[in-house]
Write a protein that holds these residues in place. Structure first.
Motif, PDB file in Angstrom:
ATOM      1  N   GLY A 171       5.052  15.617   6.481  1.00  0.00           N
ATOM      2  CA  GLY A 171       4.074  15.869   5.427  1.00  0.00           C
ATOM      3  C   GLY A 171       4.116  14.853   4.300  1.00  0.00           C
ATOM      4  O   GLY A 171       4.781  13.829   4.367  1.00  0.00           O
ATOM      5  N   GLY A 172       3.390  15.174   3.234  1.00  0.00           N
ATOM      6  CA  GLY A 172       3.315  14.304   2.070  1.00  0.00           C
ATOM      7  C   GLY A 172       1.938  13.709   1.877  1.00  0.00           C
ATOM      8  O   GLY A 172       1.182  13.511   2.839  1.00  0.00           O
ATOM      9  N   GLY A 173       1.608  13.424   0.631  1.00  0.00           N
ATOM     10  CA  GLY A 173       0.289  12.908   0.302  1.00  0.00           C
ATOM     11  C   GLY A 173       0.036  11.509   0.818  1.00  0.00           C
ATOM     12  O   GLY A 173      -1.094  11.167   1.192  1.00  0.00           O
ATOM     13  N   ILE A 174       1.074  10.665   0.854  1.00  0.00           N
ATOM     14  CA  ILE A 174       0.866   9.286   1.310  1.00  0.00           C
ATOM     15  C   ILE A 174       0.429   9.270   2.764  1.00  0.00           C
ATOM     16  O   ILE A 174      -0.530   8.581   3.132  1.00  0.00           O
ATOM     17  N   ARG A 175       1.116  10.034   3.613  1.00  0.00           N
ATOM     18  CA  ARG A 175       0.750  10.061   5.026  1.00  0.00           C
ATOM     19  C   ARG A 175      -0.601  10.745   5.248  1.00  0.00           C
ATOM     20  O   ARG A 175      -1.350  10.372   6.152  1.00  0.00           O
ATOM     21  N   ASP A 176      -0.918  11.728   4.413  1.00  0.00           N
ATOM     22  CA  ASP A 176      -2.161  12.475   4.612  1.00  0.00           C
ATOM     23  C   ASP A 176      -3.375  11.732   4.071  1.00  0.00           C
ATOM     24  O   ASP A 176      -4.403  11.630   4.756  1.00  0.00           O
ATOM     25  N   LEU A 202       8.318  13.959  -6.029  1.00  0.00           N
ATOM     26  CA  LEU A 202       8.684  14.638  -4.803  1.00  0.00           C
ATOM     27  C   LEU A 202       8.889  16.128  -5.045  1.00  0.00           C
ATOM     28  O   LEU A 202       9.410  16.530  -6.083  1.00  0.00           O
ATOM     29  N   GLU A 203       8.480  16.923  -4.066  1.00  0.00           N
ATOM     30  CA  GLU A 203       8.772  18.352  -4.035  1.00  0.00           C
ATOM     31  C   GLU A 203       9.210  18.695  -2.617  1.00  0.00           C
ATOM     32  O   GLU A 203       8.498  18.370  -1.657  1.00  0.00           O
ATOM     33  N   ASN A 204      10.352  19.312  -2.490  1.00  0.00           N
ATOM     34  CA  ASN A 204      10.826  19.734  -1.169  1.00  0.00           C
ATOM     35  C   ASN A 204      10.839  18.592  -0.170  1.00  0.00           C
ATOM     36  O   ASN A 204      10.562  18.763   1.019  1.00  0.00           O
ATOM     37  N   GLY A 205      11.134  17.391  -0.652  1.00  0.00           N
ATOM     38  CA  GLY A 205      11.270  16.256   0.245  1.00  0.00           C
ATOM     39  C   GLY A 205       9.984  15.565   0.641  1.00  0.00           C
ATOM     40  O   GLY A 205      10.002  14.662   1.500  1.00  0.00           O
ATOM     41  N   VAL A 206       8.841  15.935   0.052  1.00  0.00           N
ATOM     42  CA  VAL A 206       7.589  15.240   0.352  1.00  0.00           C
ATOM     43  C   VAL A 206       6.964  14.749  -0.952  1.00  0.00           C
ATOM     44  O   VAL A 206       7.151  15.340  -2.016  1.00  0.00           O
ATOM     45  N   ASP A 207       6.218  13.639  -0.848  1.00  0.00           N
ATOM     46  CA  ASP A 207       5.549  13.116  -2.035  1.00  0.00           C
ATOM     47  C   ASP A 207       4.309  13.940  -2.321  1.00  0.00           C
ATOM     48  O   ASP A 207       3.456  14.134  -1.465  1.00  0.00           O
ATOM     49  N   THR A 208       4.230  14.455  -3.536  1.00  0.00           N
ATOM     50  CA  THR A 208       3.051  15.210  -3.963  1.00  0.00           C
ATOM     51  C   THR A 208       2.184  14.398  -4.924  1.00  0.00           C
ATOM     52  O   THR A 208       1.058  14.799  -5.233  1.00  0.00           O
ATOM     53  N   TRP A 209       2.707  13.279  -5.385  1.00  0.00           N
ATOM     54  CA  TRP A 209       1.973  12.372  -6.286  1.00  0.00           C
ATOM     55  C   TRP A 209       2.547  10.981  -6.075  1.00  0.00           C
ATOM     56  O   TRP A 209       3.770  10.809  -5.969  1.00  0.00           O
ATOM     57  N   SER A 230      -2.566  12.281  -4.647  1.00  0.00           N
ATOM     58  CA  SER A 230      -1.851  13.476  -5.079  1.00  0.00           C
ATOM     59  C   SER A 230      -2.329  14.710  -4.339  1.00  0.00           C
ATOM     60  O   SER A 230      -3.520  14.843  -4.045  1.00  0.00           O
ATOM     61  N   MET A 231      -1.384  15.600  -4.073  1.00  0.00           N
ATOM     62  CA  MET A 231      -1.688  16.924  -3.534  1.00  0.00           C
ATOM     63  C   MET A 231      -1.541  17.990  -4.613  1.00  0.00           C
ATOM     64  O   MET A 231      -1.485  19.181  -4.314  1.00  0.00           O
ATOM     65  N   ARG A 232      -1.495  17.562  -5.875  1.00  0.00           N
ATOM     66  CA  ARG A 232      -1.306  18.494  -6.984  1.00  0.00           C
ATOM     67  C   ARG A 232      -2.287  18.239  -8.142  1.00  0.00           C
ATOM     68  O   ARG A 232      -2.080  18.721  -9.253  1.00  0.00           O
ATOM     69  N   LEU A 233      -3.344  17.514  -7.902  1.00  0.00           N
ATOM     70  CA  LEU A 233      -4.326  17.218  -8.935  1.00  0.00           C
ATOM     71  C   LEU A 233      -5.689  17.773  -8.549  1.00  0.00           C
ATOM     72  O   LEU A 233      -5.972  18.025  -7.375  1.00  0.00           O
ATOM     73  N   PHE A 234      -6.547  17.919  -9.545  1.00  0.00           N
ATOM     74  CA  PHE A 234      -7.930  18.317  -9.317  1.00  0.00           C
ATOM     75  C   PHE A 234      -8.567  17.329  -8.343  1.00  0.00           C
ATOM     76  O   PHE A 234      -8.315  16.121  -8.408  1.00  0.00           O
ATOM     77  N   PRO A 235      -9.407  17.798  -7.425  1.00  0.00           N
ATOM     78  CA  PRO A 235      -9.983  16.893  -6.418  1.00  0.00           C
ATOM     79  C   PRO A 235     -10.741  15.705  -7.026  1.00  0.00           C
ATOM     80  O   PRO A 235     -11.576  15.863  -7.902  1.00  0.00           O
ATOM     81  N   ARG A 236     -10.417  14.548  -6.509  1.00  0.00           N
ATOM     82  CA  ARG A 236     -11.073  13.308  -6.954  1.00  0.00           C
ATOM     83  C   ARG A 236     -11.059  12.306  -5.813  1.00  0.00           C
ATOM     84  O   ARG A 236     -10.074  12.211  -5.080  1.00  0.00           O
ATOM     85  N   GLN A 237     -12.160  11.589  -5.650  1.00  0.00           N
ATOM     86  CA  GLN A 237     -12.238  10.488  -4.695  1.00  0.00           C
ATOM     87  C   GLN A 237     -13.067   9.372  -5.316  1.00  0.00           C
ATOM     88  O   GLN A 237     -14.171   9.624  -5.787  1.00  0.00           O
ATOM     89  N   GLU A 238     -12.537   8.169  -5.287  1.00  0.00           N
ATOM     90  CA  GLU A 238     -13.304   7.035  -5.801  1.00  0.00           C
ATOM     91  C   GLU A 238     -12.615   5.734  -5.407  1.00  0.00           C
ATOM     92  O   GLU A 238     -11.386   5.661  -5.376  1.00  0.00           O
ATOM     93  N   VAL A 239     -13.422   4.726  -5.108  1.00  0.00           N
ATOM     94  CA  VAL A 239     -12.909   3.372  -4.885  1.00  0.00           C
ATOM     95  C   VAL A 239     -13.823   2.414  -5.646  1.00  0.00           C
ATOM     96  O   VAL A 239     -15.050   2.510  -5.548  1.00  0.00           O
ATOM     97  N   VAL A 240     -13.225   1.506  -6.383  1.00  0.00           N
ATOM     98  CA  VAL A 240     -13.978   0.521  -7.159  1.00  0.00           C
ATOM     99  C   VAL A 240     -13.437  -0.875  -6.858  1.00  0.00           C
ATOM    100  O   VAL A 240     -12.241  -1.137  -7.015  1.00  0.00           O
ATOM    101  N   PHE A 241     -14.325  -1.755  -6.410  1.00  0.00           N
ATOM    102  CA  PHE A 241     -13.999  -3.165  -6.199  1.00  0.00           C
ATOM    103  C   PHE A 241     -14.594  -3.944  -7.372  1.00  0.00           C
ATOM    104  O   PHE A 241     -15.817  -3.979  -7.527  1.00  0.00           O
ATOM    105  N   GLN A 242     -13.762  -4.547  -8.168  1.00  0.00           N
ATOM    106  CA  GLN A 242     -14.227  -5.273  -9.352  1.00  0.00           C
ATOM    107  C   GLN A 242     -14.072  -6.770  -9.111  1.00  0.00           C
ATOM    108  O   GLN A 242     -12.964  -7.267  -8.872  1.00  0.00           O
ATOM    109  N   GLY A 243     -15.205  -7.486  -9.155  1.00  0.00           N
ATOM    110  CA  GLY A 243     -15.191  -8.913  -8.905  1.00  0.00           C
ATOM    111  C   GLY A 243     -15.513  -9.712 -10.137  1.00  0.00           C
ATOM    112  O   GLY A 243     -15.806  -9.158 -11.206  1.00  0.00           O
ATOM    113  N   GLU A 244     -15.516 -11.015  -9.987  1.00  0.00           N
ATOM    114  CA  GLU A 244     -15.781 -11.888 -11.128  1.00  0.00           C
ATOM    115  C   GLU A 244     -17.245 -11.842 -11.559  1.00  0.00           C
ATOM    116  O   GLU A 244     -17.574 -12.129 -12.709  1.00  0.00           O
ATOM    117  N   ARG A 245     -18.149 -11.439 -10.644  1.00  0.00           N
ATOM    118  CA  ARG A 245     -19.569 -11.407 -10.974  1.00  0.00           C
ATOM    119  C   ARG A 245     -20.206 -10.033 -10.774  1.00  0.00           C
ATOM    120  O   ARG A 245     -21.424  -9.902 -10.937  1.00  0.00           O
TER     121      ARG A 245
END
Length: 325
Positions: A171-176, A202-209, A230-245
């Protein structure tokens, strides 16, 4: 017609991948393996003629099945993927397909020796919003990438028995969900990590954040990178690619259609914005159809094992440098 079987009656398979297999062009769900026959009822709601096997081995021995989908707990993925290949089945296994990147070598060797199609179920690369992002970056629409921000979170603290909260099931957030915040940038920017740092809770041996920062490098050079999972935060999804222009923002990057409408926004100056919308596409169905085309036509698959190994290498690196806080 490719005849599919599923190993295990996981909720994700019942809610998402089972219906996607049954709805995909050129595919048909025909069998399920579960030790608890009652768990097949939810699958029969959309696949009434489903044949239920009482064991995974029995399903793999069924000559009426061409391909298997494996949504078992993470620590079982490698074992049953190899067994399915040995049984002569094409294999699509949930991510992470292995626990360590080196284990992909066994799968690659088995795939090559068998001539079967074998892949990790990494659905986002099949969605046109991510193909659009990649095309925009390749075309230089935002110039050289300077920085990428990624975030993926949900809260499952109320379900301590969930396999994601248990170390013995991988388990853990990184693998999931880290596979998405890391792999999406590798795919879209054709980039690999150069230097990374990570802070973990970590909680119980898994990364939660987890907070990962560092640098990645692609065809346009190096850029800074930041990811929160994170498996302990309010749901959020976003990806931002910031370029020079310019800037590219993806607001429902990983659960398109569920978290929100799939949209890609291109900003090239404060007064110019283009919005690309993808309102009615199911990336699970698209994934099954792409897998089927690769089987039938023998062509390339958008997410081969070699790509998945690269993301797992990044995950391994993050665990290696991670610092508990």
């Amino acid at each position: 017609m490719i005849r599919w079987g599923i190993l295990g009656a996981a909720k994700f398979a019942r809610v998402h991948m089972g219906p996607a297999i049954h709805a995909a062009e050129g595919a048909r769900l025909v069998a399920l393996a579960t030790r608890d026959a009652e768990k097949s009822n939810g699958f029969r709601a959309f696949c009434p003629d489903l044949h239920v096997h009482g064991s995974y081995d029995a399903l793999l021995a069924d000559p009426g099945i061409d391909a298997v989908y494996i949504p078992l707990p993470n620590h079982l993925h490698l074992e049953w993927s190899l067994k399915a290949i040995a049984a002569g089945k094409h294999v699509l296994t949930e991510k992470p397909m292995v626990m360590q990147a080196a284990e992909f070598d066994q799968l690659i060797a088995a795939r090559d020796a068998s001539g079967l199609q074998v892949a990790e179920a990494y659905m986002i690369v099949h969605h046109p919003q991510w193909q659009k992002v990649r095309d925009l970056i390749d075309a230089g629409e935002i110039g050289r990438i300077d920085h990428v921000d990624t975030a993926f979170s949900y809260d499952n603290r109320a379900d301590p028995g969930n396999i994601r909260n248990r170390p013995e099931t991988g388990g853990g957030g990184i693998r999931d969900i880290g596979v998405y915040t890391y792999g999406s940038v590798r795919f879209a920017a054709r980039a690999e990590p150069v230097a990374l740092e990570a802070r973990l809770r970590l909680e119980n041996g898994v990364d939660t954040w987890a907070q990962v920062t560092g640098e990645m490098a692609g065809p346009q050079g190096r850029f800074t990178y930041s990811a929160i999972t994170s498996m302990r935060l309010f749901p959020r999804q976003e990806v931002v690619f910031q370029g020079e222009r310019g800037l590219i923002r993806v607001t429902a990057p990983f659960n398109a259609g569920l978290f929100g409408e799939a949209q890609v926004t291109l900003h090239r100056n404060p007064n110019h914005m283009e919005l690309f919308r993808f309102p009615a596409l199911n990336h699970y169905v698209l994934q099954v159809e792409a897998f089927g085309r690769a089987i039938r036509d023998g062509g390339g698959y958008p997410c081969p094992l070699e790509f998945s190994k690269g993301t797992q290498q990044m995950i391994d690196q993050i665990f290696a440098v991670g610092r508990a806080i």
